[in-house]
Motif scaffolding. Structure first.
Motif, PDB file in Angstrom:
ATOM      1  N   ALA A 147     118.943  -1.838   9.446  1.00 53.21           N
ATOM      2  CA  ALA A 147     119.118  -2.949  10.387  1.00 53.21           C
ATOM      3  C   ALA A 147     117.828  -3.732  10.575  1.00 53.21           C
ATOM      4  N   CYS A 148     116.702  -3.019  10.490  1.00 57.11           N
ATOM      5  CA  CYS A 148     115.386  -3.678  10.633  1.00 57.11           C
ATOM      6  C   CYS A 148     114.883  -4.244   9.313  1.00 57.11           C
ATOM      7  N   GLU A 149     115.672  -4.078   8.238  1.00 66.49           N
ATOM      8  CA  GLU A 149     115.315  -4.551   6.902  1.00 66.49           C
ATOM      9  C   GLU A 149     113.974  -3.982   6.446  1.00 66.49           C
ATOM     10  N   PHE A 150     113.777  -2.692   6.736  1.00 63.19           N
ATOM     11  CA  PHE A 150     112.562  -1.992   6.324  1.00 63.19           C
ATOM     12  C   PHE A 150     112.591  -1.775   4.816  1.00 63.19           C
ATOM     13  N   THR A 151     111.578  -2.262   4.119  1.00 62.71           N
ATOM     14  CA  THR A 151     111.528  -2.164   2.657  1.00 62.71           C
ATOM     15  C   THR A 151     110.433  -1.218   2.169  1.00 62.71           C
ATOM     16  N   ALA A 152     109.642  -0.675   3.084  1.00 63.17           N
ATOM     17  CA  ALA A 152     108.506   0.194   2.745  1.00 63.17           C
ATOM     18  C   ALA A 152     107.422  -0.542   1.974  1.00 63.17           C
ATOM     19  N   ALA A 153     107.326  -1.856   2.172  1.00 66.71           N
ATOM     20  CA  ALA A 153     106.199  -2.600   1.607  1.00 66.71           C
ATOM     21  C   ALA A 153     104.899  -2.024   2.171  1.00 66.71           C
ATOM     22  N   ALA A 154     103.816  -2.144   1.434  1.00 62.46           N
ATOM     23  CA  ALA A 154     102.546  -1.546   1.836  1.00 62.46           C
ATOM     24  C   ALA A 154     102.130  -2.020   3.228  1.00 62.46           C
ATOM     25  N   GLY A 155     101.983  -1.076   4.142  1.00 64.84           N
ATOM     26  CA  GLY A 155     101.556  -1.387   5.499  1.00 64.84           C
ATOM     27  C   GLY A 155     102.678  -1.731   6.450  1.00 64.84           C
ATOM     28  N   GLU A 156     103.917  -1.806   5.962  1.00 62.85           N
ATOM     29  CA  GLU A 156     105.036  -2.165   6.831  1.00 62.85           C
ATOM     30  C   GLU A 156     105.346  -1.017   7.783  1.00 62.85           C
ATOM     31  N   ILE A 157     105.573  -1.342   9.043  1.00 57.62           N
ATOM     32  CA  ILE A 157     105.856  -0.344  10.068  1.00 57.62           C
ATOM     33  C   ILE A 157     107.238  -0.594  10.654  1.00 57.62           C
ATOM     34  N   CYS A 158     108.017   0.455  10.789  1.00 56.44           N
ATOM     35  CA  CYS A 158     109.324   0.389  11.450  1.00 56.44           C
ATOM     36  C   CYS A 158     109.313   1.412  12.582  1.00 56.44           C
ATOM     37  N   LEU A 159     109.264   0.930  13.820  1.00 60.59           N
ATOM     38  CA  LEU A 159     109.277   1.819  14.976  1.00 60.59           C
ATOM     39  C   LEU A 159     110.698   2.332  15.208  1.00 60.59           C
ATOM     40  N   ALA A 212      98.118   1.836   9.415  1.00 57.47           N
ATOM     41  CA  ALA A 212      98.895   2.501  10.470  1.00 57.47           C
ATOM     42  C   ALA A 212      98.182   2.456  11.813  1.00 57.47           C
ATOM     43  N   THR A 213      96.918   2.063  11.845  1.00 60.87           N
ATOM     44  CA  THR A 213      96.230   1.909  13.125  1.00 60.87           C
ATOM     45  C   THR A 213      96.810   0.747  13.932  1.00 60.87           C
ATOM     46  N   ALA A 214      97.738  -0.007  13.344  1.00 60.63           N
ATOM     47  CA  ALA A 214      98.452  -1.049  14.080  1.00 60.63           C
ATOM     48  C   ALA A 214      99.597  -0.476  14.919  1.00 60.63           C
ATOM     49  N   TRP A 244      92.409   6.201   8.126  1.00 56.19           N
ATOM     50  CA  TRP A 244      92.750   6.020   9.546  1.00 56.19           C
ATOM     51  C   TRP A 244      91.474   5.906  10.384  1.00 56.19           C
ATOM     52  N   LEU A 245      90.518   6.816  10.131  1.00 58.55           N
ATOM     53  CA  LEU A 245      89.266   6.770  10.885  1.00 58.55           C
ATOM     54  C   LEU A 245      88.488   5.486  10.606  1.00 58.55           C
ATOM     55  N   LEU A 246      88.330   5.150   9.330  1.00 62.07           N
ATOM     56  CA  LEU A 246      87.561   3.954   8.970  1.00 62.07           C
ATOM     57  C   LEU A 246      88.222   2.685   9.491  1.00 62.07           C
ATOM     58  N   GLY A 247      89.553   2.704   9.579  1.00 64.26           N
ATOM     59  CA  GLY A 247      90.279   1.524  10.035  1.00 64.26           C
ATOM     60  C   GLY A 247      90.074   1.213  11.500  1.00 64.26           C
ATOM     61  N   GLN A 248      89.441   2.127  12.236  1.00 63.43           N
ATOM     62  CA  GLN A 248      89.235   1.909  13.665  1.00 63.43           C
ATOM     63  C   GLN A 248      87.875   1.292  13.985  1.00 63.43           C
ATOM     64  N   SER A 300      85.146  -5.297  23.423  1.00 62.07           N
ATOM     65  CA  SER A 300      85.002  -3.853  23.451  1.00 62.07           C
ATOM     66  C   SER A 300      85.928  -3.256  22.404  1.00 62.07           C
ATOM     67  N   GLN A 301      85.778  -1.978  22.161  1.00 62.23           N
ATOM     68  CA  GLN A 301      86.640  -1.337  21.181  1.00 62.23           C
ATOM     69  C   GLN A 301      88.090  -1.366  21.661  1.00 62.23           C
ATOM     70  N   PRO A 302      89.023  -1.723  20.767  1.00 63.28           N
ATOM     71  CA  PRO A 302      90.438  -1.664  21.144  1.00 63.28           C
ATOM     72  C   PRO A 302      90.848  -0.241  21.489  1.00 63.28           C
ATOM     73  N   ASP A 303      91.925  -0.117  22.246  1.00 60.27           N
ATOM     74  CA  ASP A 303      92.473   1.194  22.583  1.00 60.27           C
ATOM     75  C   ASP A 303      93.355   1.644  21.425  1.00 60.27           C
ATOM     76  N   TRP A 304      92.712   2.263  20.431  1.00 59.79           N
ATOM     77  CA  TRP A 304      93.410   2.590  19.194  1.00 59.79           C
ATOM     78  C   TRP A 304      94.423   3.717  19.386  1.00 59.79           C
ATOM     79  N   PRO A 305      95.477   3.747  18.568  1.00 63.16           N
ATOM     80  CA  PRO A 305      96.278   4.967  18.483  1.00 63.16           C
ATOM     81  C   PRO A 305      95.437   6.078  17.868  1.00 63.16           C
ATOM     82  N   ARG A 306      95.799   7.314  18.146  1.00 68.07           N
ATOM     83  CA  ARG A 306      95.022   8.444  17.646  1.00 68.07           C
ATOM     84  C   ARG A 306      95.913   9.316  16.774  1.00 68.07           C
TER      85      ARG A 306
END
Length: 457
Positions: free
Chosen positions: A36-48, A79-81, A105-109, A118-124
């Motif tokens: 339904a979300c038309e998730f294609t698994a393109a590089a970096g695509e996120i489906c919550l 995925a840090t998005a 993941w670490l470097l992306g933050q 200031s530093q964004p409130d990143w996911p962990r």
């Protein structure tokens, strides 16, 4: 910011990485929703994925085309998005490099926030099973140091501030440090470092750090030109804009030293870091085109371009280092535009006469996604760096093979070292990419760290 993984938590949300063309894992219960979300698994695509109660049950993360995975280094850094919170890796599809993903993941933050925000409130992310989390965290922290040093403008990162950063690191890791500056450089027979930096308001200096007392010796030399006007052969404004990064070799050397110390790789080895820290400025006492300088080694150098100053300061530092006969000597330098023309900004060339060492570095570079490409010390070009009135020419005419001739120039000052490796790095990320924010970038340090057990056992 200190790059760290989250502690394990029962509340951590699952992430399911998915290759393009593959169905999401059955346990994700995502089939209809993903369609339904038309998730294609393109590089970096996120489906919550919703939990049916207004919250999140997890997320699908697209890895892109499996056959083209090499085109998207550190893809999982995207995925840090994800929304802030604690996440865990719930699947490891075939071909998915979990160690690279975790480091990405670490470097992306990383964000440089000294002057704005200031530093964004990143996911962990909970450290995935099977990885060496402290090792990856140490690598990321060292890379953050390198990026911070390069990103800091020259007004706040001149030779004096670079020395302060080196002293701070030395204190952190328990290393000894000695600094020679100003006229004392002449007393210590480091005349070319003095000549290049004497026109600046801040005195030139040589930073000398030592860690460890026993074992084989690794000596690292990093070009620390904190700003490069080009000297009397002044650069145009368009070429001067990024010259705060001309100390990228020094920043990378300090980052590598931090990696060696905090990962335990320095144990059982002696490590020395030499950084000639200067500004190449213009004033009444600036060195001139046509000057002939006498180096520490005794070789004379005709200055045919004052904008080829990096190899001059490196030459004195390399000669000093070689006198101690280290087992392995490595130089990092943002040295030539020719290297960028040949290989682009992502792939620094490296030079090494020893095939075994070179092969180990090449293999390590690929294994840790820190690409390097071997180039030759092409001896037929030696004549290009030999002018008529001196032993060496710092800027051969013709404009061809510029990275090779610069490497050949440096090699002339390494006699005595067991082996010599030179990396001609760029030290900059022109636009944001996964795991690499726009701005300063370390290059080659992770490859050397990974290769060290093979090249300096």
């Amino acid at each position: 910011m200190i790059p760290e993984f989250a502690a394990a938590s029962d509340d951590a949300l699952p992430i399911w990485p998915v290759w393009k063309g593959d169905a999401p894992p059955a346990e994700a219960n995502a089939g209809g929703w993903a369609d339904a979300c038309e998730f294609t698994a393109a590089a970096g695509e996120i489906c919550l994925l919703p939990d049916g109660q207004g919250g999140l049950a997890g997320a699908l993360f697209g890895l892109g085309d499996r056959a083209r995975a090499g085109r998207d280094r550190f893809c999982f850094a995207r995925a840090t998005a994800l929304p802030k919170g604690i996440w865990r890796l719930a699947a490891r599809p075939e071909g998915f490099d979990v160690t690279e993903a975790a480091l990405g993941w670490l470097l992306g933050q990383y964000r440089f926030t000294r002057y704005k925000g200031s530093q964004p409130d990143w996911p962990r992310l909970v450290a995935p099973d099977g990885i060496d989390a402290p090792h990856l965290q140490a690598i990321a922290a060292a890379e953050f140091l390198t990026r911070d040093l390069i990103n800091t403008p020259a007004g706040d990162m001149g030779p004096e501030q670079l020395e302060s950063a080196a002293r701070s690191l030395a204190g952190e890791i328990g290393a000894e440090i000695r600094v020679t500056s100003g006229a004392a450089l002449l007393d210590d027979k480091l005349p070319m470092i003095h000549a290049v930096g004497r026109a600046a308001a801040t005195e030139p200096r040589l930073i000398d750090i030592r860690l460890g007392e026993t074992g084989p010796q690794l000596t690292i030399v990093g070009k620390g030109v904190c700003f490069d006007t080009g000297g009397l052969d002044i650069k145009p404004a368009t070429s001067m804009g990024l010259m705060k990064k001309d100390m990228g070799g020094a920043a990378t050397a300090l980052g590598l030293l931090k990696m060696l110390a905090t990962t335990g790789a320095a144990e059982g080895r002696r490590v020395r870091v030499l950084i000639p820290a200067v500004e190449n400025s213009i004033s009444g006492n600036a060195f001139h085109p046509g000057d002939v300088l006498t180096s520490r080694k005794g070789l004379t150098v005709e200055v045919n371009n004052t904008d080829a100053e990096g190899r001059l300061v490196l030459a004195d530092a390399l000669a000093l280092a070689a006198e101690e006969r280290p087992d392995l000597m490595i130089s990092f330098a943002t040295l030539t535009g020719a290297a960028r023309v040949a290989l682009g900004p992502d792939i620094p060339p490296f030079y090494c006469d020893d095939d075994g060492t070179a092969q180990a570095i090449s293999a390590a570079a690929m294994s840790v996604a820190d690409p390097l490409w071997r180039m030759p010390f092409w001896e037929p070009y030696e004549s290009k760096i030999e002018p008529q009135i001196a032993d060496l020419d710092n800027a051969p005419a013709g404009g061809m093979a510029g990275s090779i001739t610069a490497a050949l120039f440096l090699r002339r000052f390494t006699e005595g070292a067991g082996r010599y490796v030179h990396l001609d790095i760029y030290g900059w990320q022109a636009s944001a990419a996964p795991g690499r924010a726009k701005g300063g970038a370390g290059q080659g340090a992770r490859a050397i760290l990974a290769a060290l057990p093979a090249i300096l056992p």
